[in-house]
Write a protein that holds these residues in place. Structure first.
Motif, PDB file in Angstrom:
ATOM      1  N   TRP A   9     -21.666 -26.114  33.609  1.00  0.00           N
ATOM      2  CA  TRP A   9     -21.965 -27.065  34.666  1.00  0.00           C
ATOM      3  C   TRP A   9     -23.435 -27.467  34.654  1.00  0.00           C
ATOM      4  O   TRP A   9     -23.776 -28.630  34.897  1.00  0.00           O
ATOM      5  CB  TRP A   9     -21.587 -26.479  36.030  1.00  0.00           C
ATOM      6  CG  TRP A   9     -20.136 -26.629  36.350  1.00  0.00           C
ATOM      7  CD1 TRP A   9     -19.168 -25.669  36.291  1.00  0.00           C
ATOM      8  CD2 TRP A   9     -19.479 -27.839  36.770  1.00  0.00           C
ATOM      9  NE1 TRP A   9     -17.949 -26.194  36.660  1.00  0.00           N
ATOM     10  CE2 TRP A   9     -18.113 -27.520  36.956  1.00  0.00           C
ATOM     11  CE3 TRP A   9     -19.904 -29.135  37.009  1.00  0.00           C
ATOM     12  CZ2 TRP A   9     -17.181 -28.463  37.373  1.00  0.00           C
ATOM     13  CZ3 TRP A   9     -18.972 -30.080  37.420  1.00  0.00           C
ATOM     14  CH2 TRP A   9     -17.630 -29.747  37.601  1.00  0.00           C
ATOM     15  N   GLN A 162     -18.083 -35.845  26.495  1.00  0.00           N
ATOM     16  CA  GLN A 162     -16.691 -35.634  26.919  1.00  0.00           C
ATOM     17  C   GLN A 162     -15.919 -34.606  26.090  1.00  0.00           C
ATOM     18  O   GLN A 162     -15.174 -33.805  26.669  1.00  0.00           O
ATOM     19  CB  GLN A 162     -15.925 -36.959  26.980  1.00  0.00           C
ATOM     20  CG  GLN A 162     -14.508 -36.770  27.535  1.00  0.00           C
ATOM     21  CD  GLN A 162     -13.883 -38.040  28.042  1.00  0.00           C
ATOM     22  OE1 GLN A 162     -14.571 -38.989  28.417  1.00  0.00           O
ATOM     23  NE2 GLN A 162     -12.567 -38.080  28.065  1.00  0.00           N
ATOM     24  N   GLN A 165     -16.977 -31.443  27.453  1.00  0.00           N
ATOM     25  CA  GLN A 165     -16.636 -31.361  28.861  1.00  0.00           C
ATOM     26  C   GLN A 165     -15.157 -31.042  29.058  1.00  0.00           C
ATOM     27  O   GLN A 165     -14.778 -30.375  30.039  1.00  0.00           O
ATOM     28  CB  GLN A 165     -16.984 -32.681  29.568  1.00  0.00           C
ATOM     29  CG  GLN A 165     -16.806 -32.626  31.086  1.00  0.00           C
ATOM     30  CD  GLN A 165     -16.988 -33.974  31.743  1.00  0.00           C
ATOM     31  OE1 GLN A 165     -17.383 -34.952  31.098  1.00  0.00           O
ATOM     32  NE2 GLN A 165     -16.701 -34.058  33.033  1.00  0.00           N
ATOM     33  N   ASN A 169     -13.807 -28.780  32.103  1.00  0.00           N
ATOM     34  CA  ASN A 169     -13.053 -29.306  33.237  1.00  0.00           C
ATOM     35  C   ASN A 169     -11.560 -29.475  32.985  1.00  0.00           C
ATOM     36  O   ASN A 169     -10.821 -29.874  33.905  1.00  0.00           O
ATOM     37  CB  ASN A 169     -13.648 -30.653  33.677  1.00  0.00           C
ATOM     38  CG  ASN A 169     -15.082 -30.539  34.142  1.00  0.00           C
ATOM     39  OD1 ASN A 169     -15.948 -31.318  33.724  1.00  0.00           O
ATOM     40  ND2 ASN A 169     -15.387 -29.578  34.995  1.00  0.00           N
ATOM     41  N   TRP A 172      -8.981 -32.128  34.532  1.00  0.00           N
ATOM     42  CA  TRP A 172      -9.720 -32.914  35.511  1.00  0.00           C
ATOM     43  C   TRP A 172     -10.971 -33.563  34.925  1.00  0.00           C
ATOM     44  O   TRP A 172     -11.791 -34.132  35.669  1.00  0.00           O
ATOM     45  CB  TRP A 172     -10.116 -32.025  36.699  1.00  0.00           C
ATOM     46  CG  TRP A 172      -8.933 -31.449  37.415  1.00  0.00           C
ATOM     47  CD1 TRP A 172      -8.544 -30.142  37.431  1.00  0.00           C
ATOM     48  CD2 TRP A 172      -7.973 -32.167  38.193  1.00  0.00           C
ATOM     49  NE1 TRP A 172      -7.408 -29.988  38.181  1.00  0.00           N
ATOM     50  CE2 TRP A 172      -7.024 -31.223  38.662  1.00  0.00           C
ATOM     51  CE3 TRP A 172      -7.824 -33.514  38.547  1.00  0.00           C
ATOM     52  CZ2 TRP A 172      -5.949 -31.587  39.459  1.00  0.00           C
ATOM     53  CZ3 TRP A 172      -6.745 -33.880  39.346  1.00  0.00           C
ATOM     54  CH2 TRP A 172      -5.831 -32.918  39.789  1.00  0.00           C
ATOM     55  N   THR A 173     -11.114 -33.505  33.604  1.00  0.00           N
ATOM     56  CA  THR A 173     -12.299 -34.073  32.964  1.00  0.00           C
ATOM     57  C   THR A 173     -12.510 -35.534  33.335  1.00  0.00           C
ATOM     58  O   THR A 173     -13.627 -35.948  33.675  1.00  0.00           O
ATOM     59  CB  THR A 173     -12.207 -33.940  31.431  1.00  0.00           C
ATOM     60  OG1 THR A 173     -12.190 -32.556  31.078  1.00  0.00           O
ATOM     61  CG2 THR A 173     -13.382 -34.614  30.752  1.00  0.00           C
ATOM     62  N   LEU A 175     -11.740 -37.219  35.897  1.00  0.00           N
ATOM     63  CA  LEU A 175     -12.184 -37.403  37.272  1.00  0.00           C
ATOM     64  C   LEU A 175     -13.651 -36.997  37.445  1.00  0.00           C
ATOM     65  O   LEU A 175     -14.456 -37.754  38.008  1.00  0.00           O
ATOM     66  CB  LEU A 175     -11.303 -36.589  38.215  1.00  0.00           C
ATOM     67  CG  LEU A 175     -11.664 -36.653  39.702  1.00  0.00           C
ATOM     68  CD1 LEU A 175     -11.569 -38.083  40.221  1.00  0.00           C
ATOM     69  CD2 LEU A 175     -10.755 -35.723  40.509  1.00  0.00           C
ATOM     70  N   VAL A 176     -14.008 -35.816  36.947  1.00  0.00           N
ATOM     71  CA  VAL A 176     -15.383 -35.339  37.053  1.00  0.00           C
ATOM     72  C   VAL A 176     -16.317 -36.251  36.268  1.00  0.00           C
ATOM     73  O   VAL A 176     -17.399 -36.626  36.733  1.00  0.00           O
ATOM     74  CB  VAL A 176     -15.499 -33.880  36.552  1.00  0.00           C
ATOM     75  CG1 VAL A 176     -16.947 -33.414  36.601  1.00  0.00           C
ATOM     76  CG2 VAL A 176     -14.610 -32.964  37.374  1.00  0.00           C
ATOM     77  N   HIS A 177     -15.893 -36.608  35.065  1.00  0.00           N
ATOM     78  CA  HIS A 177     -16.681 -37.496  34.204  1.00  0.00           C
ATOM     79  C   HIS A 177     -16.921 -38.835  34.911  1.00  0.00           C
ATOM     80  O   HIS A 177     -18.039 -39.363  34.910  1.00  0.00           O
ATOM     81  CB  HIS A 177     -15.931 -37.716  32.893  1.00  0.00           C
ATOM     82  CG  HIS A 177     -16.734 -38.384  31.832  1.00  0.00           C
ATOM     83  ND1 HIS A 177     -17.388 -37.693  30.826  1.00  0.00           N
ATOM     84  CD2 HIS A 177     -16.995 -39.700  31.589  1.00  0.00           C
ATOM     85  CE1 HIS A 177     -17.999 -38.543  30.023  1.00  0.00           C
ATOM     86  NE2 HIS A 177     -17.787 -39.770  30.468  1.00  0.00           N
ATOM     87  N   LEU A 179     -16.905 -39.497  38.131  1.00  0.00           N
ATOM     88  CA  LEU A 179     -17.805 -39.343  39.276  1.00  0.00           C
ATOM     89  C   LEU A 179     -19.263 -39.282  38.824  1.00  0.00           C
ATOM     90  O   LEU A 179     -20.143 -39.900  39.441  1.00  0.00           O
ATOM     91  CB  LEU A 179     -17.437 -38.082  40.064  1.00  0.00           C
ATOM     92  CG  LEU A 179     -16.108 -38.143  40.831  1.00  0.00           C
ATOM     93  CD1 LEU A 179     -15.770 -36.776  41.405  1.00  0.00           C
ATOM     94  CD2 LEU A 179     -16.161 -39.196  41.934  1.00  0.00           C
ATOM     95  N   PHE A 180     -19.520 -38.542  37.743  1.00  0.00           N
ATOM     96  CA  PHE A 180     -20.881 -38.467  37.215  1.00  0.00           C
ATOM     97  C   PHE A 180     -21.333 -39.824  36.682  1.00  0.00           C
ATOM     98  O   PHE A 180     -22.498 -40.218  36.853  1.00  0.00           O
ATOM     99  CB  PHE A 180     -20.958 -37.420  36.101  1.00  0.00           C
ATOM    100  CG  PHE A 180     -21.224 -36.026  36.584  1.00  0.00           C
ATOM    101  CD1 PHE A 180     -22.495 -35.640  36.984  1.00  0.00           C
ATOM    102  CD2 PHE A 180     -20.206 -35.093  36.647  1.00  0.00           C
ATOM    103  CE1 PHE A 180     -22.751 -34.357  37.433  1.00  0.00           C
ATOM    104  CE2 PHE A 180     -20.445 -33.803  37.097  1.00  0.00           C
ATOM    105  CZ  PHE A 180     -21.721 -33.435  37.495  1.00  0.00           C
TER     106      PHE A 180
END
Length: 237
Positions: A9, A162, A165, A169, A172-173, A175-177, A179-180
């Motif tokens: 993280w 990615q 990542q 994640n 859920w990669t 989604l998190v990707h 958002l960032f």
């Protein structure tokens, strides 16, 4: 090629955080500073500031990090690590489908949701749009910026980050990707984020499913080019 090492993280925050800080400096310091000199349109101030301070470093940084990770400067190995490969027939279908979905959702947001909320999705650095005869030359210098816009983001976000990542994640990669990636655009204005919301999640989702960064490059290129040219030529408002 070496096995991928999952991102932590802290690494994920750092890899998105540094470009975001550079973007903040470019948008909130460099663009106003250049624009105040009245030497050229604000669009050129945007190209220079975001291009040189953000996108070029992202492009070079992605290549540097990849070379350091794989221990090779061979172009083929770099592209392989970034999962930039020739598209198959299935990849092409996903590219077309992703582009259609992106276009439809973006259109619905622009025509139905934004008018209800009073949000103006036109960024502050596109003040001269649509371009008149005096400013039409901006179109001819835009491709240089656009190259680093597409490849700077895709090399770093989907190419380098990615794949690692996804080991952090998991499902859920995307989604998190997304958002960032949306947070990275925050210095450009919250209104822009609302209007661009679909692309933040569709691209990483497609790449996560197909494991091919080329799809994101193609979709991003076509959608970005059409968006800029449509705005510049007065096709959309």
């Amino acid at each position: 090629m070496r096995n991928l090492i999952p991102l932590k993280w802290s690494g994920l925050i750092l890899l998105f955080g540094i470009p975001t800080i550079l973007n903040l400096i470019a948008c909130r310091v460099a663009i106003p500073l250049l624009d105040a000199q009245n030497m050229f349109p604000v669009e050129i101030s945007y190209f220079i500031s975001v291009g040189l301070l953000v996108l070029v470093p992202m492009f070079c940084g992605a290549i540097f990090l990849t070379v350091r990770e794989i221990g090779s400067a061979d172009p083929g190995e770099i592209l392989a690590r970034m999962r930039i490969r020739k598209m198959t027939g299935q990849d092409a279908i996903w590219a077309v489908g992703g582009f259609i979905l992106l276009s439809l959702t973006s259109f619905l947001i622009a025509k139905l949701i934004l008018p209800l909320t009073g949000i103006d999705a036109t960024p502050f650095f596109f003040r001269s749009m649509p371009l008149d005869e005096i400013h039409f030359w901006i179109i001819y210098v835009w491709p240089v910026f656009f190259f680093f816009n597409i490849f700077g983001e895709e090399f770093l976000w989907r190419g380098y980050i990615q794949p690692r990542q996804e080991l952090l994640n998991k499902k859920w990669t995307w989604l998190v990707h997304g958002l960032f990636w949306a947070f990275f655009h925050l210095p450009m204005g919250l209104d822009l984020i609302w209007s661009a919301l679909p692309i933040f999640f569709i691209l990483p989702a497609v790449v996560q499913i197909r494991k091919n960064t080329t799809i994101a490059i193609v979709i991003h290129f076509i959608f970005g080019a059409f968006g800029f040219l449509a705005l510049a030529l007065g096709m959309v408002h």
